[in-house]
Design a protein around this motif. Structure first.
Motif, short mmCIF file in Angstrom:
data_model
loop_
_atom_site.label_atom_id
_atom_site.label_comp_id
_atom_site.label_asym_id
_atom_site.label_seq_id
_atom_site.Cartn_x
_atom_site.Cartn_y
_atom_site.Cartn_z
N PRO A 248 0.84 -1.20 0.00
CA PRO A 248 0.00 0.00 0.00
C PRO A 248 0.87 1.25 0.00
CG PRO A 248 0.11 -0.93 2.19
CD PRO A 248 0.86 -1.88 1.31
N THR A 249 0.25 2.39 -0.23
CA THR A 249 0.95 3.66 -0.05
C THR A 249 1.18 3.85 1.45
OG1 THR A 249 -0.08 4.62 -2.01
CG2 THR A 249 0.83 6.15 -0.40
N LEU A 250 2.43 4.16 1.82
CA LEU A 250 2.79 4.16 3.23
C LEU A 250 3.57 5.44 3.55
CD1 LEU A 250 2.58 1.95 5.57
CD2 LEU A 250 4.99 1.50 5.10
N PRO A 251 2.88 6.57 3.77
CA PRO A 251 3.60 7.81 4.10
C PRO A 251 4.34 7.66 5.42
CG PRO A 251 1.24 8.06 4.43
CD PRO A 251 1.42 6.74 3.76
N ASP A 252 5.52 8.29 5.51
CA ASP A 252 6.39 8.08 6.66
C ASP A 252 6.54 9.31 7.55
OD1 ASP A 252 8.08 6.18 8.02
OD2 ASP A 252 9.81 7.31 7.32
N THR A 253 5.96 10.44 7.16
CA THR A 253 6.23 11.69 7.88
C THR A 253 5.64 11.71 9.28
OG1 THR A 253 4.32 12.59 6.68
CG2 THR A 253 6.52 13.11 5.82
N LEU A 254 4.45 11.17 9.47
CA LEU A 254 3.88 11.11 10.81
C LEU A 254 4.73 10.23 11.71
CD1 LEU A 254 0.08 10.71 9.99
CD2 LEU A 254 1.15 12.70 11.02
N ARG A 255 5.17 9.11 11.19
CA ARG A 255 6.00 8.18 11.97
C ARG A 255 7.28 8.86 12.42
NH1 ARG A 255 10.33 5.71 10.18
NH2 ARG A 255 11.20 3.98 11.39
N GLN A 256 7.97 9.53 11.51
CA GLN A 256 9.23 10.17 11.86
C GLN A 256 9.04 11.20 12.97
OE1 GLN A 256 11.06 11.78 8.36
NE2 GLN A 256 11.16 9.82 7.30
N ALA A 257 7.99 12.00 12.85
CA ALA A 257 7.75 13.03 13.87
C ALA A 257 7.36 12.41 15.20
CB ALA A 257 6.66 13.98 13.38
N ALA A 258 6.55 11.35 15.17
CA ALA A 258 6.10 10.71 16.41
C ALA A 258 7.27 10.07 17.15
CB ALA A 258 5.02 9.67 16.11
N LEU A 259 8.19 9.44 16.42
CA LEU A 259 9.33 8.80 17.09
C LEU A 259 10.24 9.83 17.74
CD1 LEU A 259 10.23 5.93 14.58
CD2 LEU A 259 8.93 5.79 16.71
N ARG A 260 10.22 11.06 17.22
CA ARG A 260 10.99 12.14 17.86
C ARG A 260 10.18 12.85 18.94
NH1 ARG A 260 11.56 13.84 12.47
NH2 ARG A 260 10.42 15.75 12.97
N ALA A 261 8.90 12.47 19.09
CA ALA A 261 7.98 13.16 20.00
C ALA A 261 7.90 14.64 19.66
CB ALA A 261 8.39 12.95 21.46
N ASP A 262 7.96 14.96 18.37
CA ASP A 262 7.86 16.33 17.88
C ASP A 262 6.43 16.53 17.38
OD1 ASP A 262 7.97 18.78 16.60
OD2 ASP A 262 9.88 18.40 15.60
N TRP A 263 5.54 16.94 18.26
CA TRP A 263 4.12 16.95 17.93
C TRP A 263 3.74 18.14 17.06
CZ3 TRP A 263 3.19 12.30 18.32
CH2 TRP A 263 3.72 11.53 19.37
N ALA A 264 4.55 19.20 17.05
CA ALA A 264 4.31 20.28 16.09
C ALA A 264 4.58 19.79 14.67
CB ALA A 264 5.18 21.49 16.43
N ALA A 265 5.70 19.06 14.50
CA ALA A 265 6.00 18.49 13.19
C ALA A 265 4.97 17.43 12.80
CB ALA A 265 7.41 17.89 13.20
N TRP A 266 4.49 16.70 13.78
CA TRP A 266 3.45 15.68 13.53
C TRP A 266 2.18 16.33 13.01
CZ3 TRP A 266 -1.31 14.63 15.89
CH2 TRP A 266 -1.86 13.37 15.66
N ALA A 267 1.76 17.45 13.62
CA ALA A 267 0.57 18.16 13.16
C ALA A 267 0.79 18.70 11.74
CB ALA A 267 0.25 19.30 14.12
N GLN A 268 1.99 19.20 11.47
CA GLN A 268 2.29 19.69 10.12
C GLN A 268 2.26 18.55 9.11
OE1 GLN A 268 2.59 22.76 8.94
NE2 GLN A 268 2.88 21.90 6.88
N ALA A 269 2.74 17.38 9.51
CA ALA A 269 2.70 16.22 8.62
C ALA A 269 1.26 15.82 8.29
CB ALA A 269 3.45 15.05 9.25
N TRP A 270 0.38 15.92 9.30
CA TRP A 270 -1.04 15.61 9.04
C TRP A 270 -1.63 16.63 8.06
CZ3 TRP A 270 -4.25 12.22 8.20
CH2 TRP A 270 -4.50 11.12 9.02
N ALA A 271 -1.28 17.90 8.22
CA ALA A 271 -1.79 18.93 7.32
C ALA A 271 -1.33 18.66 5.88
CB ALA A 271 -1.31 20.32 7.78
N GLU A 272 -0.09 18.20 5.72
CA GLU A 272 0.41 17.90 4.39
C GLU A 272 -0.29 16.68 3.79
OE1 GLU A 272 4.57 17.48 4.99
OE2 GLU A 272 4.93 19.64 5.26
N LEU A 273 -0.54 15.66 4.60
CA LEU A 273 -1.28 14.50 4.11
C LEU A 273 -2.70 14.89 3.70
CD1 LEU A 273 -0.33 11.60 6.58
CD2 LEU A 273 0.30 11.83 4.19
#
Length: 335
Positions: A248-273
């Motif tokens: 399947p299509t497997l975007p990785d940006t949320l995962r990368q941000a979550a593993l860093r516990a960078d929730w601002a980057a995680w929110a931005q990754a959701w906006a991009e998706l």
């Protein structure tokens, strides 16, 4: 007579299955961030889909929900066709030319030792280059060979291992343990106690070997985390080797941000998706095409598929739209 140029080949069709790792996470800061998300395209897509499957789990499983979902999508199963057991998804073997041979991935890593806990540093923060990794690999490989484990260098942070001691070893994935206390996630093997003993011995030998290796002092002098251990993941053999299904299509940006516990980057990754992958799937769903969306958290995963297109189904969607689309966080929070 001039020859007409050949038309470029048509692009391959986009996968109809979008699988999103770390669509939610259990950390309180993530849950707080989640309720502030505005994801109109995801909300519209959820309105076009119906629930198909729920993979309910907990925070203590060895395999994360997105790993279990990916294994199902690829067709990785036990010999009887049932899903792979927790911690026994043979990722290394599945991606090799000899999937029936027990294999695993070994990752050189840094264990952070505190007064009351030992945690695993996320590999991205280790900053291990290939020459240093190869030097450690070359030092460890002979010890592994003595115990029936053959090493092959794959990348700076992942070495490939093969051998009978790796059969039926239940182990936690790196995604599960990164940044967490590791005591509860150490590899176990009730089906292969001999293999478990071999791996414990190799872990101890690696710790001593790496501590006395010149790479240790060189990294410490540069202010880098030393490599002081190994993490085993993706162990086992494929019970019934068959060609894997298209991924399947497997975007990785949320995962990368979550593993860093960078929730601002995680929110931005959701906006991009919500501006890219989600609208593409929404358009296909509205055209009546069969699409699948799998949203994965740290405990559970939910899969939704295209809704029926008959008259009654259209009336149902119209009624649901009149009631209003619930915010996306209500679908993501339980994950």
């Amino acid at each position: 007579m001039p020859v007409a140029p050949m038309a470029p080949p048509a692009p391959p069709p986009l996968p109809s299955h979008l699988l999103i790792p770390f669509a939610s996470a259990s950390a309180p800061d993530c849950q707080a961030t989640l309720k502030g998300l505005r994801l109109p395209q995801l909300e519209a897509l959820l309105g076009e889909l119906v629930p198909a499957a729920l993979d309910a789990g907990d925070d203590h499983s060895l395999s994360l929900p997105h790993e279990r979902a990916l294994a199902r999508a690829l067709g990785l199963t036990q010999a009887d066709g049932s899903p792979c057991e927790d911690g026994l998804i043979p990722w290394a073997a599945a991606h090799s030319a000899q999937p029936a041979t027990p294999q695993a991935w070994l990752s050189p890593c840094h264990f952070q030792v505190g007064m009351e806990r030992v945690s695993l540093l996320p590999l991205e923060q280790l900053v291990l280059d290939e020459p240093e990794s190869r030097a450690l690999f070359d030092a460890l490989a002979p010890f592994c060979a003595e115990d029936g484990v053959t090493l092959r260098f794959d990348s700076a942070t992942r070495w490939h291992a093969s051998g009978e001691p790796l059969r039926d070893i239940a182990c936690a994935s790196l995604d599960r343990v990164s940044g967490r206390q590791v005591d509860a996630w150490m590899a176990e093997s009730p089906r292969n106690p001999g293999g478990a003993q071999v791996l414990k011995r190799l872990q101890s030998e690696a710790q001593m070997l790496f501590y006395t290796h010149p790479v240790h002092d060189a990294r410490t002098a540069r202010g880098l985390f030393p490599v002081n251990g190994l993490w085993l993941s993706g162990a086992g053999a494929v019970a019934s080797p068959t060609p894997l299904q298209p991924p399947p299509t497997l975007p990785d940006t949320l995962r990368q941000a979550a593993l860093r516990a960078d929730w601002a980057a995680w929110a931005q990754a959701w906006a991009e998706l919500d501006a890219t992958h989600i609208p593409a799937l929404l358009e296909r769903a509205r055209r009546g095409e069969a699409v699948t969306l799998t949203l994965c958290g740290e405990r559970s995963a939910q899969t939704r598929v295209s809704a029926p297109r008959g008259g009654a189904a259209r009336l149902g969607r119209l009624f649901k739209n009149l009631l209003g689309t619930p915010p996306a966080w209500k679908a993501l929070e339980p994950l």
